[in-house]
Design a protein around this motif. Structure first.
Motif, PDB file in Angstrom:
ATOM      1  N   GLY A  33       0.807  -1.216   0.000  1.00 48.79           N
ATOM      2  CA  GLY A  33       0.000   0.000   0.000  1.00 48.79           C
ATOM      3  C   GLY A  33       0.840   1.267   0.000  1.00 48.79           C
ATOM      4  O   GLY A  33       0.461   2.273  -0.595  1.00 48.79           O
ATOM      5  N   ARG A 148      -5.593   6.485   4.484  1.00 51.81           N
ATOM      6  CA  ARG A 148      -6.992   6.189   4.856  1.00 51.81           C
ATOM      7  C   ARG A 148      -7.656   5.353   3.776  1.00 51.81           C
ATOM      8  O   ARG A 148      -8.359   4.388   4.060  1.00 51.81           O
ATOM      9  CB  ARG A 148      -7.748   7.506   5.068  1.00 51.81           C
ATOM     10  CG  ARG A 148      -9.257   7.376   5.217  1.00 51.81           C
ATOM     11  CD  ARG A 148      -9.600   6.636   6.501  1.00 51.81           C
ATOM     12  NE  ARG A 148     -10.990   6.328   6.583  1.00 51.81           N
ATOM     13  CZ  ARG A 148     -11.554   5.190   6.165  1.00 51.81           C
ATOM     14  NH1 ARG A 148     -10.836   4.259   5.566  1.00 51.81           N
ATOM     15  NH2 ARG A 148     -12.838   4.966   6.330  1.00 51.81           N
ATOM     16  N   ILE A 149      -7.421   5.703   2.543  1.00 59.71           N
ATOM     17  CA  ILE A 149      -8.001   4.944   1.426  1.00 59.71           C
ATOM     18  C   ILE A 149      -7.379   3.553   1.348  1.00 59.71           C
ATOM     19  O   ILE A 149      -8.092   2.556   1.176  1.00 59.71           O
ATOM     20  CB  ILE A 149      -7.826   5.724   0.108  1.00 59.71           C
ATOM     21  CG1 ILE A 149      -8.697   6.999   0.151  1.00 59.71           C
ATOM     22  CG2 ILE A 149      -8.168   4.862  -1.107  1.00 59.71           C
ATOM     23  CD1 ILE A 149      -8.359   8.021  -0.924  1.00 59.71           C
ATOM     24  N   GLN A 150      -6.060   3.467   1.495  1.00 60.44           N
ATOM     25  CA  GLN A 150      -5.369   2.171   1.422  1.00 60.44           C
ATOM     26  C   GLN A 150      -5.802   1.240   2.553  1.00 60.44           C
ATOM     27  O   GLN A 150      -5.958   0.036   2.349  1.00 60.44           O
ATOM     28  CB  GLN A 150      -3.845   2.361   1.464  1.00 60.44           C
ATOM     29  CG  GLN A 150      -3.256   3.129   0.324  1.00 60.44           C
ATOM     30  CD  GLN A 150      -3.186   2.330  -0.966  1.00 60.44           C
ATOM     31  OE1 GLN A 150      -3.579   1.182  -1.051  1.00 60.44           O
ATOM     32  NE2 GLN A 150      -2.687   2.975  -1.996  1.00 60.44           N
ATOM     33  N   ASP A 152      -8.630   1.215   4.195  1.00 64.09           N
ATOM     34  CA  ASP A 152     -10.040   0.853   4.035  1.00 64.09           C
ATOM     35  C   ASP A 152     -10.710   0.597   5.394  1.00 64.09           C
ATOM     36  O   ASP A 152     -10.625   1.444   6.266  1.00 64.09           O
ATOM     37  CB  ASP A 152     -10.166  -0.339   3.082  1.00 64.09           C
ATOM     38  CG  ASP A 152     -11.552  -0.474   2.480  1.00 64.09           C
ATOM     39  OD1 ASP A 152     -12.257   0.548   2.376  1.00 64.09           O
ATOM     40  OD2 ASP A 152     -11.923  -1.599   2.102  1.00 64.09           O
ATOM     41  N   ASP A 153     -11.323  -0.532   5.585  1.00 59.37           N
ATOM     42  CA  ASP A 153     -12.071  -0.796   6.814  1.00 59.37           C
ATOM     43  C   ASP A 153     -11.184  -1.047   8.030  1.00 59.37           C
ATOM     44  O   ASP A 153     -11.679  -1.100   9.156  1.00 59.37           O
ATOM     45  CB  ASP A 153     -13.001  -2.001   6.624  1.00 59.37           C
ATOM     46  CG  ASP A 153     -14.148  -1.709   5.663  1.00 59.37           C
ATOM     47  OD1 ASP A 153     -14.489  -0.518   5.493  1.00 59.37           O
ATOM     48  OD2 ASP A 153     -14.678  -2.664   5.071  1.00 59.37           O
ATOM     49  N   GLU A 154      -9.896  -1.188   7.823  1.00 63.47           N
ATOM     50  CA  GLU A 154      -8.960  -1.428   8.923  1.00 63.47           C
ATOM     51  C   GLU A 154      -8.449  -0.122   9.532  1.00 63.47           C
ATOM     52  O   GLU A 154      -7.639  -0.137  10.458  1.00 63.47           O
ATOM     53  CB  GLU A 154      -7.764  -2.256   8.431  1.00 63.47           C
ATOM     54  CG  GLU A 154      -8.140  -3.613   7.878  1.00 63.47           C
ATOM     55  CD  GLU A 154      -8.857  -4.483   8.895  1.00 63.47           C
ATOM     56  OE1 GLU A 154      -8.378  -4.566  10.049  1.00 63.47           O
ATOM     57  OE2 GLU A 154      -9.912  -5.053   8.557  1.00 63.47           O
ATOM     58  N   TRP A 155      -8.892   1.012   9.021  1.00 61.41           N
ATOM     59  CA  TRP A 155      -8.406   2.317   9.446  1.00 61.41           C
ATOM     60  C   TRP A 155      -8.801   2.623  10.881  1.00 61.41           C
ATOM     61  O   TRP A 155      -9.946   2.447  11.290  1.00 61.41           O
ATOM     62  CB  TRP A 155      -8.961   3.398   8.528  1.00 61.41           C
ATOM     63  CG  TRP A 155      -8.523   4.786   8.874  1.00 61.41           C
ATOM     64  CD1 TRP A 155      -9.280   5.756   9.456  1.00 61.41           C
ATOM     65  CD2 TRP A 155      -7.240   5.359   8.648  1.00 61.41           C
ATOM     66  NE1 TRP A 155      -8.544   6.910   9.599  1.00 61.41           N
ATOM     67  CE2 TRP A 155      -7.274   6.694   9.105  1.00 61.41           C
ATOM     68  CE3 TRP A 155      -6.052   4.880   8.103  1.00 61.41           C
ATOM     69  CZ2 TRP A 155      -6.181   7.542   9.041  1.00 61.41           C
ATOM     70  CZ3 TRP A 155      -4.958   5.739   8.026  1.00 61.41           C
ATOM     71  CH2 TRP A 155      -5.035   7.047   8.491  1.00 61.41           C
TER      72      TRP A 155
END
Length: 180
Positions: A33, A148-150, A152-155
């Motif tokens: 990423g 933040r985009i990379q 994803d839901d793990e942010w």
């Protein structure tokens, strides 16, 4: 002297906060990423970090005595991902910040009256500091957005989570509003 100390303390605080924010964002991104641009017209996190570090090294090495655009700087190369590992990238990133912090910590009150040059343009020391801070903040914002985009839901949010401002304020100030 008091104004100088307050100015430098605030400046160092904001630079350090920006460094920490970028690092907290980068820690949430995979090695792949870090190297992935969102599209053909954007830079990866690794490239942005390389550019920030290169800029800090150039601007803050011999800050008071040489032009901030050093003759040996290859700015165009900063936009090419050349590091083999995350560790190499982070070491270069750290080098840039170390040069910045060492230079800022060496300044005295009399230095604020000094004229420095960046690409041949005259700057007061406070202006050069603010220019560097603005440039750095701009790119840290990019790093955070791409991370933040990379992620994803793990942010994991770096500031107050969306929809939780009132809860944060209650925890910080109790039931009353700040200043009341």
């Amino acid at each position: 002297m008091e104004h100088f100390s307050q100015f430098m303390s605030a400046t160092l605080n904001v630079f350090e906060a920006q460094k920490q924010m970028a690092e907290r964002a980068v820690a949430q991104v995979s090695d792949e990423g870090l190297r992935t641009a969102l599209d053909a017209h954007t830079n990866s996190i690794a490239v942005i970090m390389k550019h920030v570090a290169g800029n800090l090294i150039s601007r803050w090495t011999d800050f008071l005595t040489t032009d901030g655009e050093k003759p040996d700087r290859n700015r165009d190369d900063e936009f090419v991902d050349t590091f083999s590992t995350r560790e190499e990238l982070l070491a270069y990133w750290e080098r840039g910040w170390s040069v910045l912090f060492e230079s800022l910590n060496s300044l005295g009150p009399e230095d604020l009256k000094t004229t420095v040059y960046i690409r041949g343009d005259a700057h007061t020391v406070p202006l050069a500091i603010q220019r560097s801070l603005g440039h750095t903040c701009y790119h840290v914002g990019q790093i955070v957005q791409v991370a933040r985009i990379q992620a994803d839901d793990e942010w994991n949010t770096l500031t107050i989570p969306r929809g939780q401002s009132e809860q944060f304020n209650r925890e910080r100030w109790g039931e009353g509003k700040p200043g009341k």
